[in-house]
Write an enzyme that holds these catalytic residues in place. Structure first.
Site, PDB file in Angstrom:
ATOM      1  N   LYS A  14     -27.336 -20.758  -3.493  1.00 22.34           N
ATOM      2  CA  LYS A  14     -28.603 -20.610  -3.006  1.00 22.34           C
ATOM      3  C   LYS A  14     -28.749 -19.308  -2.029  1.00 22.34           C
ATOM      4  O   LYS A  14     -29.731 -18.574  -1.986  1.00 22.34           O
ATOM      5  CB  LYS A  14     -29.704 -21.808  -2.746  1.00 22.34           C
ATOM      6  CG  LYS A  14     -30.001 -22.702  -3.678  1.00 22.34           C
ATOM      7  CD  LYS A  14     -31.538 -22.243  -4.370  1.00 22.34           C
ATOM      8  CE  LYS A  14     -31.650 -23.343  -5.182  1.00 22.34           C
ATOM      9  NZ  LYS A  14     -32.937 -22.958  -5.843  1.00 22.34           N
TER      10      LYS A  14
ATOM     11  N   SER B   3     -22.622 -25.257  -9.912  1.00 21.40           N
ATOM     12  CA  SER B   3     -23.488 -24.292  -9.083  1.00 21.40           C
ATOM     13  C   SER B   3     -23.709 -24.872  -7.541  1.00 21.40           C
ATOM     14  O   SER B   3     -23.907 -24.316  -6.826  1.00 21.40           O
ATOM     15  CB  SER B   3     -24.907 -24.368  -9.568  1.00 21.40           C
ATOM     16  OG  SER B   3     -25.195 -25.703  -9.944  1.00 21.40           O
TER      17      SER B   3
HETATM   18  C1  LIG Z   1     -26.806 -27.232  -7.076  1.00 22.47           C
HETATM   19  C2  LIG Z   1     -28.025 -26.515  -7.713  1.00 22.47           C
HETATM   20  N1  LIG Z   1     -27.665 -26.035  -9.046  1.00 22.47           N
HETATM   21  C3  LIG Z   1     -28.910 -25.790  -9.901  1.00 22.47           C
HETATM   22  C4  LIG Z   1     -29.884 -25.501  -9.447  1.00 22.47           C
HETATM   23  C5  LIG Z   1     -31.095 -25.171 -10.270  1.00 22.47           C
HETATM   24  O1  LIG Z   1     -31.608 -23.967  -9.786  1.00 22.47           O
HETATM   25  P1  LIG Z   1     -33.002 -23.166 -10.299  1.00 22.47           P
HETATM   26  O2  LIG Z   1     -33.964 -23.935  -9.633  1.00 22.47           O
HETATM   27  O3  LIG Z   1     -32.971 -21.755  -9.900  1.00 22.47           O
HETATM   28  O4  LIG Z   1     -33.187 -23.360 -11.744  1.00 22.47           O
HETATM   29  C6  LIG Z   1     -30.373 -25.898  -8.031  1.00 22.47           C
HETATM   30  C7  LIG Z   1     -31.777 -25.664  -7.565  1.00 22.47           C
HETATM   31  O5  LIG Z   1     -31.973 -26.212  -6.411  1.00 22.47           O
HETATM   32  C8  LIG Z   1     -29.314 -26.438  -7.449  1.00 22.47           C
HETATM   33  O6  LIG Z   1     -29.454 -26.926  -5.856  1.00 22.47           O
END
Ligand SMILES: Cc1ncc(COP(=O)(O)O)c(C=O)c1O
Length: 403
Positions: free
Chosen positions: A51, A303
Site C-alpha cells: 500500500k 501482497s
Molecule cells: C495485503 C493485501 N492484499 C491485497 C489487497 C487488495 O488490494 P486492492 O484493494 O487494491 O485490490 C489488499 C487491500 O487492502 C491488501 O491489504
C-alpha cells in the site's frame, strides 16, 4: 485508462520510500505443483504491504497547495499504514479515520508512522463518511484505497519489478479486493508483455470482481465473509473494474480453509508470515483453481504480511485441522476405574499425542454412570487420523470428531 508511462513515472516517485522486494524461486511449491514457481515477496515491504507504493505516488502528485492542506483517508488496515508513512515521508499532514473497533495494534502502528488517527464509526463505511466530512471541512485531499489512477499506478510498480526479475514469467497471480493492485500490475504487464497471463484471486466470501465479470457490470455484494480481511470488499471500483475487464485474463476464488492451509504452509515451509489477502494467489495455485501447464513459470504475488496474532492463531489451528495434524474428538466411557486408561492404550499404540483432555462425569449429555471425554490431539496427517479413528471404532468406542 492508466498507461505504462504512468507506472514508469510512479516508479521514480516511490523509489526512495518503498523497497524493491525480493522475488524468489520456490523449490517447495514448484515440486508441489509441477510448475516453476517464483514468489514475489511484498510481505517484506515497508509497513508490511504494497500500500505504501500507491499512497506515495498519490501524495507525490498533489499540488503544493494540496500538500499544505494535508490528506485524509479511511481504513482499518494496510492502507492506513501506507498512507501514514507515505505522508510523513513527504512532509504532508495525514488524518486517518479508523473504525472504533479497529485492532489496537493497527491503530498504534498507524500512529507510529506519524499520522493522526481519528476513531469514528462502527464499521468501514461509517469511518469513510467521517473521512469525507473531514475532507470537506478541512480542505484535505481524500486518498482512495484503490479507485484512483495514481494509487493504481503506484501499485503497478510491482508489475515492472516482476517482469524485470523474472523475465521468463508466463503467469502472474494477484489478489483482488477493490482492484487497485491488480489494475496497476496488469497494466504494467500487459502493455509490455501481452503474452503473460494475469490471474486475479478473491475469497469465496468476497467475490465481487468474479461476479461483476460474469454479469458484465459492476455489482455490489450484500455482505462479505472471509478471513482475508484485506480483500473483504463489497465491490470493486469503477475505474478498477474497467482495467480488470481490459487486462485480466481470469478471476478465480478460493475458500477460507484453503487460505488457512496456505498460510500455514508459508509459515512452516517458507518461514514467511503472510496475511490472508496475501496468501490467496498461492492458495489458488496449490488448490488448482486455474489451469496451468507442467513447468509453467508462475509468480504468485504475496501482497502483505500484516496478520493479527489472534487471527494467526485461529488460522494455524484451522490449517492443522485441514492437514490432519490436529484432531479434537469426543467419546463416552463407562464410569469405572481403568476405563480411561484402556482408552489411552489405543492412543499410545497409535502415537497420538495429547494436547488436552477433559474428563467430565457431570455432563448432562451422558447417562448417570457414564463419563464424557473430550480430547485434543497432535496428529501426523490424514492417514494417521483415519487409522487412529478406525482403531477406536473397532475397539467399540463411539467417536464424534469435533474438529
Ligand atoms: C495485503 C493485501 N492484499 C491485497 C489487497 C487488495 O488490494 P486492492 O484493494 O487494491 O485490490 C489488499 C487491500 O487492502 C491488501 O491489504
Amino acid at each position: 485508462m492508466l498507461e505504462r508511462s504512468d507506472i514508469l513515472d510512479a516508479r521514480e516517485r516511490v523509489r526512495d520510500t518503498s523497497r524493491r522486494t525480493p522475488l524468489e524461486y520456490s523449490h517447495t511449491y514448484s515440486s508441489m505443483t509441477g510448475a516453476d514457481v517464483h514468489l514475489k515477496l511484498e510481505t517484506f515491504q515497508r509497513t508490511g504491504s504494497f500500500k505504501i507504493r500507491g499512497a506515495t505516488n498519490r501524495i507525490a502528485t498533489l499540488s503544493e497547495e494540496q500538500k499544505a492542506a494535508g490528506v485524509v483517508t479511511a481504513s482499518a488496515g494496510n492502507h492506513a499504514q501506507g498512507v501514514a508513512l507515505a505522508a510523513t515521508r513527504a512532509g504532508v499532514d495525514a488524518k486517518i479515520v479508523m473504525p472504533e473497533y479497529a485492532p489496537i495494534a493497527k491503530v498504534k502502528a498507524t500512529r507510529s508512522y506519524g499520522a493522526e488517527v481519528v476513531l469514528s464509526g462502527t464499521d468501514y463505511n461509517e469511518a469513510a463518511e467521517r473521512a469525507h466530512e473531514i475532507e470537506r471541512e478541512e480542505g484535505r485531499t481524500y486518498v482512495h484505497a484503490f479507485d484512483d489512477e495514481m494509487v493504481m499506478a503506484g501499485q503497478g510498480t510491482l508489475g515492472l519489478e516482476i517482469l524485470e526479475d523474472c523475465p521468463e514469467v508466463e503467469t502472474v497471480v494477484v489478489p483482488i479486493g477493490g482492484g487497485g493492485l491488480i489494475s496497476g500490475v496488469a497494466t504494467a504487464i500487459k502493455e509490455q508483455r501481452p503474452d503473460v497471463r494475469v490471474i486475479g484471486v478473491q475469497a469465496d466470501g468476497a467475490s465481487s470482481a468474479a461476479k461483476s465479470l460474469e454479469k458484465g457490470q459492476r455489482i455490489t455484494l450484500d455482505g462479505v465473509d472471509t478471513i482475508a480481511d484485506g480483500i473483504a470488499t463489497r465491490s470493486v471500483g469503477e475505474h478498477t473494474f474497467d482495467h480488470i475487464e481490459e487486462y485480466v485474463d481470469e478471476v478465480v476464488t478460493v475458500s477460507d480453509p484453503e487460505i488457512a492451509v496456505t498460510i500455514t504452509y508459508l509459515l512452516e515451509r517458507s518461514k514467511t508470515v503472510v496475511e490472508g489477502a496475501g496468501a490467496v494467489p498461492l492458495a489458488a495455485l496449490l488448490f488448482e483453481t486455474f489451469d496451468y501447464d507442467e513447468d509453467e513459470t508462475i509468480v504468485p504475488l504475496l501482497s502483505g504480511g500484516n496478520i493479527d496474532l489472534n487471527t494467526l492463531t485461529n488460522v494455524v489451528v484451522r490449517g492443522l485441522v485441514e492437514t490432519g495434524r490436529y484432531l479434537k474428538i469426543r467419546t463416552v466411557l463407562t464410569d469405572e476405574p481403568g476405563a480411561l486408561e484402556k482408552l489411552l492404550e489405543i492412543f499410545t499404540e497409535h502415537r497420538a499425542n495429547i494436547y488436552a483432555i477433559h474428563h467430565d462425569r457431570t455432563s448432562r449429555d451422558v447417562e448417570m454412570n457414564d463419563t464424557e471425554v473430550e480430547i485434543e490431539l497432535e496428529m501426523r496427517g490424514p492417514d494417521h487420523v483415519d487409522a487412529f479413528l478406525e482403531a477406536l471404532r473397532e475397539a467399540g468406542y463411539e467417536v464424534d470428531v469435533l474438529v
